[in-house]
Design a protein around this motif. Sequence first.
Motif, PDB file in Angstrom:
ATOM      1  N   PRO A  72       0.833  -1.208   0.000  1.00 21.27           N
ATOM      2  CA  PRO A  72       0.000   0.000   0.000  1.00 21.27           C
ATOM      3  C   PRO A  72       0.869   1.260   0.000  1.00 21.27           C
ATOM      4  O   PRO A  72       1.947   1.284   0.589  1.00 21.27           O
ATOM      5  N   VAL A  73       0.415   2.276  -0.676  1.00 19.08           N
ATOM      6  CA  VAL A  73       1.134   3.542  -0.714  1.00 19.08           C
ATOM      7  C   VAL A  73       1.032   4.206   0.659  1.00 19.08           C
ATOM      8  O   VAL A  73      -0.059   4.354   1.209  1.00 19.08           O
ATOM      9  N   GLN A  74       2.190   4.561   1.219  1.00 20.20           N
ATOM     10  CA  GLN A  74       2.221   5.164   2.548  1.00 20.20           C
ATOM     11  C   GLN A  74       1.900   6.648   2.454  1.00 20.20           C
ATOM     12  O   GLN A  74       2.523   7.386   1.694  1.00 20.20           O
ATOM     13  N   ARG A  75       0.909   7.083   3.222  1.00 20.34           N
ATOM     14  CA  ARG A  75       0.569   8.503   3.231  1.00 20.34           C
ATOM     15  C   ARG A  75       1.582   9.246   4.080  1.00 20.34           C
ATOM     16  O   ARG A  75       1.960   8.806   5.165  1.00 20.34           O
ATOM     17  N   VAL A 117       3.141  19.912   4.070  1.00 18.42           N
ATOM     18  CA  VAL A 117       3.337  21.347   4.269  1.00 18.42           C
ATOM     19  C   VAL A 117       3.142  22.079   2.940  1.00 18.42           C
ATOM     20  O   VAL A 117       3.704  21.684   1.918  1.00 18.42           O
ATOM     21  N   GLY A 118       2.334  23.132   2.972  1.00 22.35           N
ATOM     22  CA  GLY A 118       2.195  24.016   1.832  1.00 22.35           C
ATOM     23  C   GLY A 118       2.938  25.313   2.094  1.00 22.35           C
ATOM     24  O   GLY A 118       2.835  25.884   3.185  1.00 22.35           O
ATOM     25  N   PHE A 119       3.712  25.774   1.107  1.00 25.87           N
ATOM     26  CA  PHE A 119       4.498  26.996   1.257  1.00 25.87           C
ATOM     27  C   PHE A 119       3.912  28.124   0.414  1.00 25.87           C
ATOM     28  O   PHE A 119       3.577  27.923  -0.765  1.00 25.87           O
ATOM     29  N   LEU A 179       7.825  10.163   3.931  1.00 30.16           N
ATOM     30  CA  LEU A 179       7.291  10.497   5.252  1.00 30.16           C
ATOM     31  C   LEU A 179       6.806  11.948   5.317  1.00 30.16           C
ATOM     32  O   LEU A 179       5.927  12.271   6.109  1.00 30.16           O
ATOM     33  N   CYS A 180       7.398  12.812   4.515  1.00 22.05           N
ATOM     34  CA  CYS A 180       6.973  14.210   4.414  1.00 22.05           C
ATOM     35  C   CYS A 180       6.656  14.526   2.961  1.00 22.05           C
ATOM     36  O   CYS A 180       7.240  13.955   2.049  1.00 22.05           O
ATOM     37  N   ALA A 210      14.263  14.439   6.230  1.00 21.34           N
ATOM     38  CA  ALA A 210      13.497  13.579   7.137  1.00 21.34           C
ATOM     39  C   ALA A 210      12.514  12.687   6.395  1.00 21.34           C
ATOM     40  O   ALA A 210      11.987  11.732   6.968  1.00 21.34           O
ATOM     41  N   ALA A 211      12.276  12.976   5.130  1.00 24.65           N
ATOM     42  CA  ALA A 211      11.211  12.301   4.393  1.00 24.65           C
ATOM     43  C   ALA A 211      11.580  10.917   3.900  1.00 24.65           C
ATOM     44  O   ALA A 211      10.706  10.143   3.496  1.00 24.65           O
TER      45      ALA A 211
END
Length: 347
Positions: A22-25, A30-32, A64-65, A53-54
């Motif tokens: 499964p695709v990990q959400r 974050v929106g810039f 992850l991000c 960190a992603a």
Amino acid sequence: MTSVAEGHRSGAGLRTNKAPAPVQRPRLTVGFILAKRFTLCAFANFVDVLRLAADEGDRSRPILCDWAILSDTMDAVPSSSGVTVQPKERLGDPAKFDYIVVVGGLMDETPSLGAAYTKYLRQAADAGVPLVGVCTGAFFLHQIGLLDGHRCCVSWFHHADFLEQFDGLDPVADQIFIVDGNRLTCSGGASSAHLAAYLVEKHIGRAQASKSLHIMIIDDLYLPEKPQPGVTLDLKTQDPLVRRALLIMQQNIDFPLTVKEIAKRMGIGKRQIERHFSSALGISPQAAFLRIRLTFARHLVETTDKSIAQIAVDCGFCDSSHLSRMFRRRYENTPQEVRRTLLEGLG
């Protein structure tokens, strides 16, 4: 015997019935929003913490991000250094993000974000999406009424500008970032990385946050209360209370505060601050404040052509005679003598 080709055709021993993973959400999205002439360093530090960190190692996959630069026009946005950044997607539903980050820059050249961004940020606030002001991003959030009732962090360098432009808000300039409910603000520069690491630690884990900072050769995670670095001083201490008090003194060189007033700003008692100064520096807060003012006065004497009378005013002394007396006690020469010696050396 089954041939290799037959094995491929039949799938014998070579295929499995495993369902695709499964695709990990992403755990943090974050929106810039980048203001025109935004501060590139502040944006880059923030987004690079997310990038590192992603994923595992330094592979930069947004697992992850995830993050996106948002725009109402999709035009490239110029930074204050002239480098431009291309937005990724148009303004849409702000609720798709965990945070919306506004990165500010040169306020004189970009007095407002514009109607589309204002509307979007208000929609985000109404939807409960936390808003983040980076560098002078706090100026923009306050400008459109989204910092009312919240403490906010600005750079010690912009503290006076903030007070001049915006009434009804007391910005904090002696911490690297502030988290006040669903409003987060930081002073820019390296503090952007620490605020981003704070979010990574909260949503993903401390290990990933520390990894990002270590790869960027930045000290480990700082708490919000970490004092901002200010003008270089010869007063060195690791006591956070004393460092915050010293920074407040730096920000008020031209209008010296009493120890009681400094303590009140910090939310502590006068005796407490005096004990900390005695323990950390071996001098009183009053003596430390005088040393700061004299250090700055000497800097102005040596590096500017300002008159001694003007330097006295800039450093909170009654007049040039008062400055000269205190200066001689500290440096064994008057400001005039120091300047004369410098000019003779140049000649």
